[in-house]
Design a protein around this motif. Structure first.
Motif, mmCIF file in Angstrom:
data_model
loop_
_atom_site.group_PDB
_atom_site.id
_atom_site.type_symbol
_atom_site.label_atom_id
_atom_site.label_comp_id
_atom_site.label_asym_id
_atom_site.label_seq_id
_atom_site.Cartn_x
_atom_site.Cartn_y
_atom_site.Cartn_z
ATOM 1 N N PHE A 14 86.591 30.757 -41.472
ATOM 2 C CA PHE A 14 86.580 30.143 -42.800
ATOM 3 C C PHE A 14 86.040 28.709 -42.740
ATOM 4 N N MET A 15 86.372 27.993 -41.689
ATOM 5 C CA MET A 15 85.877 26.618 -41.545
ATOM 6 C C MET A 15 84.360 26.617 -41.347
ATOM 7 N N VAL A 16 83.873 27.549 -40.528
ATOM 8 C CA VAL A 16 82.424 27.656 -40.323
ATOM 9 C C VAL A 16 81.748 28.035 -41.636
ATOM 10 N N GLN A 17 82.358 28.953 -42.366
ATOM 11 C CA GLN A 17 81.824 29.367 -43.655
ATOM 12 C C GLN A 17 81.781 28.185 -44.634
ATOM 13 N N ASP A 18 82.815 27.379 -44.658
ATOM 14 C CA ASP A 18 82.842 26.194 -45.519
ATOM 15 C C ASP A 18 81.744 25.209 -45.133
ATOM 16 N N ASP A 19 81.541 25.026 -43.813
ATOM 17 C CA ASP A 19 80.483 24.136 -43.350
ATOM 18 C C ASP A 19 79.115 24.628 -43.817
ATOM 19 N N PHE A 20 78.891 25.950 -43.700
ATOM 20 C CA PHE A 20 77.622 26.506 -44.155
ATOM 21 C C PHE A 20 77.449 26.321 -45.664
ATOM 22 N N ARG A 21 78.507 26.504 -46.414
ATOM 23 C CA ARG A 21 78.431 26.315 -47.864
ATOM 24 C C ARG A 21 78.076 24.869 -48.209
ATOM 25 N N GLU A 22 78.705 23.931 -47.537
ATOM 26 C CA GLU A 22 78.395 22.520 -47.789
ATOM 27 C C GLU A 22 76.935 22.211 -47.458
ATOM 28 N N GLU A 23 76.474 22.747 -46.330
ATOM 29 C CA GLU A 23 75.089 22.515 -45.920
ATOM 30 C C GLU A 23 74.120 23.132 -46.929
ATOM 31 N N ILE A 24 74.446 24.328 -47.403
ATOM 32 C CA ILE A 24 73.602 24.993 -48.403
ATOM 33 C C ILE A 24 73.598 24.199 -49.704
ATOM 34 N N GLU A 25 74.738 23.684 -50.112
ATOM 35 C CA GLU A 25 74.807 22.869 -51.336
ATOM 36 C C GLU A 25 73.969 21.603 -51.205
ATOM 37 N N LYS A 26 74.013 20.980 -50.033
ATOM 38 C CA LYS A 26 73.191 19.781 -49.806
ATOM 39 C C LYS A 26 71.713 20.129 -49.909
ATOM 40 N N MET A 27 71.331 21.259 -49.291
ATOM 41 C CA MET A 27 69.923 21.672 -49.345
ATOM 42 C C MET A 27 69.501 22.011 -50.769
ATOM 43 N N LYS A 28 70.369 22.711 -51.510
ATOM 44 C CA LYS A 28 70.067 23.034 -52.906
ATOM 45 C C LYS A 28 69.894 21.763 -53.723
ATOM 46 N N SER A 29 70.764 20.808 -53.498
ATOM 47 C CA SER A 29 70.683 19.542 -54.224
ATOM 48 C C SER A 29 69.366 18.837 -53.925
ATOM 49 N N LYS A 30 68.980 18.834 -52.656
ATOM 50 C CA LYS A 30 67.720 18.184 -52.271
ATOM 51 C C LYS A 30 66.538 18.898 -52.925
ATOM 52 N N VAL A 31 66.545 20.225 -52.900
ATOM 53 C CA VAL A 31 65.462 20.994 -53.513
ATOM 54 C C VAL A 31 65.412 20.740 -55.016
ATOM 55 N N GLU A 32 66.555 20.689 -55.664
ATOM 56 C CA GLU A 32 66.590 20.423 -57.108
ATOM 57 C C GLU A 32 66.041 19.033 -57.422
ATOM 58 N N ASN A 33 66.400 18.045 -56.607
ATOM 59 C CA ASN A 33 65.884 16.693 -56.818
ATOM 60 C C ASN A 33 64.369 16.644 -56.640
ATOM 61 N N GLU A 34 63.876 17.308 -55.589
ATOM 62 C CA GLU A 34 62.433 17.331 -55.353
ATOM 63 C C GLU A 34 61.718 18.062 -56.496
ATOM 64 N N HIS A 35 62.308 19.137 -56.973
ATOM 65 C CA HIS A 35 61.711 19.883 -58.081
ATOM 66 C C HIS A 35 61.679 19.024 -59.350
ATOM 67 N N LEU A 36 62.737 18.280 -59.591
ATOM 68 C CA LEU A 36 62.779 17.399 -60.752
ATOM 69 C C LEU A 36 61.711 16.306 -60.641
ATOM 70 N N GLN A 37 61.544 15.754 -59.457
ATOM 71 C CA GLN A 37 60.496 14.746 -59.257
ATOM 72 C C GLN A 37 59.124 15.355 -59.503
ATOM 73 N N LEU A 38 58.919 16.579 -59.021
ATOM 74 C CA LEU A 38 57.644 17.264 -59.239
ATOM 75 C C LEU A 38 57.398 17.470 -60.728
ATOM 76 N N GLN A 39 58.411 17.915 -61.451
ATOM 77 C CA GLN A 39 58.267 18.116 -62.883
ATOM 78 C C GLN A 39 57.940 16.806 -63.595
ATOM 79 N N ASN A 40 58.585 15.721 -63.181
ATOM 80 C CA ASN A 40 58.302 14.407 -63.774
ATOM 81 C C ASN A 40 56.862 13.985 -63.512
ATOM 82 N N LEU A 41 56.401 14.203 -62.281
ATOM 83 C CA LEU A 41 55.026 13.826 -61.949
ATOM 84 C C LEU A 41 54.018 14.681 -62.718
#
Length: 102
Positions: A14-41
């Motif tokens: 469960f701890m490993v699973q939680d770590d993976f979820r946090e890492e995935i959320e960070k990556m999703k957040s980064k992708v969303e931010n980059e996508h938003l910047q692309l849309q703005n540009l």
């Protein structure tokens, strides 16, 4: 003994699973931010292209009223530095300056 070992393994998974979820959320957040910047540009690019088109389509009626000497006459009479310009805007500005001096 086996029960405690199973609980430990379950907790670890469960701890490993939680770590993976946090890492995935960070990556999703980064992708969303980059996508938003692309849309703005892309929006900014479209806006600037519309502005360029609008400026190029702007009708300069006042400059059309000014009667300038012909381009050939300007090239013959004006200084070489003024008449050898290749940029159409700079050439027009040089012609206007020449007319002003005359």
């Amino acid at each position: 003994f086996y029960l405690t070992e199973l609980r430990r393994l379950s907790r670890d998974s469960f701890m490993v699973q939680d770590d993976f979820r946090e890492e995935i959320e960070k990556m999703k957040s980064k992708v969303e931010n980059e996508h938003l910047q692309l849309q703005n540009l892309l929006y900014e690019k479209a806006y600037l292209l519309r502005e360029i088109h609008r400026c190029r389509a702007f009708d300069l009626t006042e400059t059309k009223k000014i009667e300038l000497i012909s381009l050939q006459e300007f090239k013959n009479k004006a200084e070489v530095s003024l008449s050898e310009e290749t940029d159409p805007h700079a050439l027009q500005m040089n012609r206007l300056s020449y007319e002003l001096q005359q």
